[in-house]
Write a protein that holds these residues in place. Structure first.
Motif, PDB file in Angstrom:
ATOM      1  N   LEU A  99       0.843  -1.182   0.000  1.00  0.00           N
ATOM      2  CA  LEU A  99       0.000   0.000   0.000  1.00  0.00           C
ATOM      3  C   LEU A  99       0.886   1.242   0.000  1.00  0.00           C
ATOM      4  CD1 LEU A  99      -2.580  -1.028   2.767  1.00  0.00           C
ATOM      5  CD2 LEU A  99      -2.830  -1.246   0.293  1.00  0.00           C
ATOM      6  N   PRO A 100       0.482   2.292  -0.750  1.00  0.00           N
ATOM      7  CA  PRO A 100      -0.811   2.455  -1.410  1.00  0.00           C
ATOM      8  C   PRO A 100      -0.854   2.052  -2.882  1.00  0.00           C
ATOM      9  CG  PRO A 100       0.314   4.541  -1.405  1.00  0.00           C
ATOM     10  CD  PRO A 100       1.226   3.577  -0.695  1.00  0.00           C
ATOM     11  N   LEU A 102      -1.279  -0.782  -4.132  1.00  0.00           N
ATOM     12  CA  LEU A 102      -2.240  -1.879  -4.329  1.00  0.00           C
ATOM     13  C   LEU A 102      -1.671  -2.981  -5.221  1.00  0.00           C
ATOM     14  CD1 LEU A 102      -5.483   0.261  -4.826  1.00  0.00           C
ATOM     15  CD2 LEU A 102      -4.579  -0.721  -2.712  1.00  0.00           C
ATOM     16  N   PRO A 390      -5.336   4.940   0.200  1.00  0.00           N
ATOM     17  CA  PRO A 390      -5.143   3.506   0.432  1.00  0.00           C
ATOM     18  C   PRO A 390      -3.907   3.181   1.268  1.00  0.00           C
ATOM     19  CG  PRO A 390      -4.221   4.063  -1.672  1.00  0.00           C
ATOM     20  CD  PRO A 390      -4.705   5.363  -1.056  1.00  0.00           C
ATOM     21  N   ARG A 391      -3.361   4.178   1.940  1.00  0.00           N
ATOM     22  CA  ARG A 391      -2.239   3.864   2.832  1.00  0.00           C
ATOM     23  C   ARG A 391      -2.695   3.017   4.016  1.00  0.00           C
ATOM     24  NH1 ARG A 391      -0.415   8.427   0.252  1.00  0.00           N
ATOM     25  NH2 ARG A 391       1.792   8.292  -0.343  1.00  0.00           N
TER      26      ARG A 391
END
Length: 482
Positions: A99-100, A102, A390-391
């Motif tokens: 992350l982030p 993905l 999205p961390r």
């Protein structure tokens, strides 16, 4: 612009230097942990239907070779072995995650390097160094396609599987670093692989098993590109940032190409990779933890009138939409990408163990009690979870009980202070469970050999333990070992 002035040329020069001087013990020990996780996931994957599909097709490309296909008695050429093992590393969705960005960097890079290291007889330390180079590049390519303002992957916004796209280039660089160690050849290998990168994520939304081969294909491409570069084929050194290059093609004008080389060698994004505890999409993990907390509080499915899962807004597209497909997944693999299903499976499961592979078979996905509970679960964007995405990946579960009471729990995926987000004991337990088919004694031997890669053990000694006894049936019939 010289090759060294271009992004991939800079990476190639850095990779050459690393392979000459080597990395420190701390880096190698950490990467060995990722190898242990990846190998365990590959062994687990041998029991999945896609294992036979991938192996059957790979045998059509070359029916014998010296690279091990995990769980098979006969090897394949390294391109075929990388394809099959790379597929197995990802097919249960249990692979490492960064992350982030993905990304799942290890699932493509590690099988590619293992296949070539086994054939060439490369020693453990240089194999681990090559793997770390590939994993780091994979993440940097993903981070260059991360939109800070929107807090989401540009690749995913455009329907592309970043792991597959970035993994092909990263695998090529890693394998070429191991094969030649020459900056120019490494650069060409990555540039060649950029023309092979592919992967769409529509299957995350509506089903289909093709995503299971994405990392296998990336590993296959990486080995093939490195071999082509070693044979003399060249690629454009501006392939990443050029007018008709990788970032323009896949990210448009929103990418930040300089991330690929910023603080290269000083900042290691690979340190932030997380090892999964559940074999399902990472966006669902915090929801599983919420369900386990509610179970611990005494909440049971029969008590539930309704559940609202608050998740990061961008995650809705993956784990909540379309709603009908997430409530009743078309199969076990699709169930791993459903927020309602994974939450319901965890809340109805026994022993407080969360979810494991048994929850993601086609039969399990049709369990009446899970489907009925999933139908009472709604998903919506949660402001707090969206803010840190999205961390950090979070879920807020708000449960309305039949007696009118409301239970609420908020969980995030991260566990600060742990290497790759797991304790050593948790990693050992995950590996042992994934390798049950091998038995405890053999699994312990494999684990010991992998950990010994940091000193002198070779990939060949690891992979030899992952073959099975017997012989392969002829092509055209079943491809099972006898």
């Amino acid at each position: 612009m010289s090759a060294r002035g271009a992004l991939l040329g800079t990476v190639g020069g850095f990779a050459e230097e690393v392979m000459k001087t080597g990395l420190g013990p701390s880096h190698r020990h950490a990467v060995a942990g990722l190898v242990l996780d990846a190998v365990g996931n590959i062994v687990l994957g041998t029991r999945q239907p896609v294992a036979s599909i991938a192996h059957r097709v790979a045998r059509l490309w070359g029916d014998a070779g010296s690279a091990t296909v995990v769980g098979r008695p006969i090897g394949l050429p390294p391109t075929g072995a990388a394809f099959v093992n790379g597929t197995l590393a990802h097919c249960t969705d249990f692979d490492d995650t960064h992350l982030p960005s993905l990304l799942h960097p290890g699932a493509a890079v590690i099988p590619a390097v293992l296949a070539v290291a086994e054939v060439t007889g490369a020693d453990g330390p240089e194999s681990l160094d090559a793997m770390l180079l590939g994993i780091e590049l994979c993440i940097r390519l993903g981070m260059a396609g991360f939109d800070e303002e929107r807090r989401n992957s540009i690749y995913f916004d455009r329907g592309q599987h970043a792991t597959s796209l970035c993994g092909a280039i990263a695998s090529a660089v890693a394998v070429s670093a191991l094969l030649s160690g020459d900056a120019a050849t490494i650069t060409s290998a990555g540039a060649i692989a950029a023309s092979m990168s592919s992967g769409l994520i529509e299957a995350n939304r509506t089903g289909g098993s093709v995503k299971q081969i994405h990392t296998g294909w990336a590993a296959h491409c990486g080995v093939a590109a490195a071999q082509l570069a070693a044979a003399g084929l060249t690629g454009p050194h501006t392939v990443l940032e050029g007018r008709f290059g990788f970032f323009t093609a896949f990210c448009g004008e929103r990418s930040v190409p300089q991330v690929v080389t910023d603080d290269l060698g000083e900042l290691w994004h690979a340190d932030q990779v997380q090892i999964k505890r559940y074999p399902c999409n990472y966006f669902t993990h915090a929801g599983v933890d919420c369900a386990l907390e509610l179970r611990a509080r005494g909440v049971r499915p029969a008590d539930v009138a309704g559940i609202e899962l608050g998740v990061p807004e961008p995650a809705l597209r993956t784990i909540a939409e379309p709603r009908a497909a997430k409530i009743i997944p078309v199969g076990g693999y699709a169930a791993a990408f459903s927020g309602p299903y994974t939450f319901a499976a965890a809340l109805t499961g026994g022993g407080g163990l969360g979810v494991h592979l048994a929850d993601f078979t086609d039969e399990a996905a049709r369990r009446a009690e899970v489907v009925e509970l999933a139908a009472r679960i709604g998903c919506s964007a949660d402001a707090e979870c969206t803010e840190v995405f999205p961390r950090r990946i979070g879920t807020r579960a708000r449960v309305t009980l039949r007696d009118g009471r409301v239970e609420e729990v908020l969980r995030f995926n991260d566990r600060p202070g742990l290497t790759y987000g797991v304790t050593g004991a948790e990693l050992d337990t995950k590996f042992a469970l994934n390798c049950e088919v091998f038995g405890a004694e053999r699994s312990a031997l494999v684990s010991a050999e992998i950990r010994a890669l940091v000193s002198a053990t070779s990939a060949r000694s690891v992979m030899s333990l992952l073959r099975t006894e017997g012989k392969e049936r002829k092509r055209g019939g079943s491809d099972q070992a006898e």
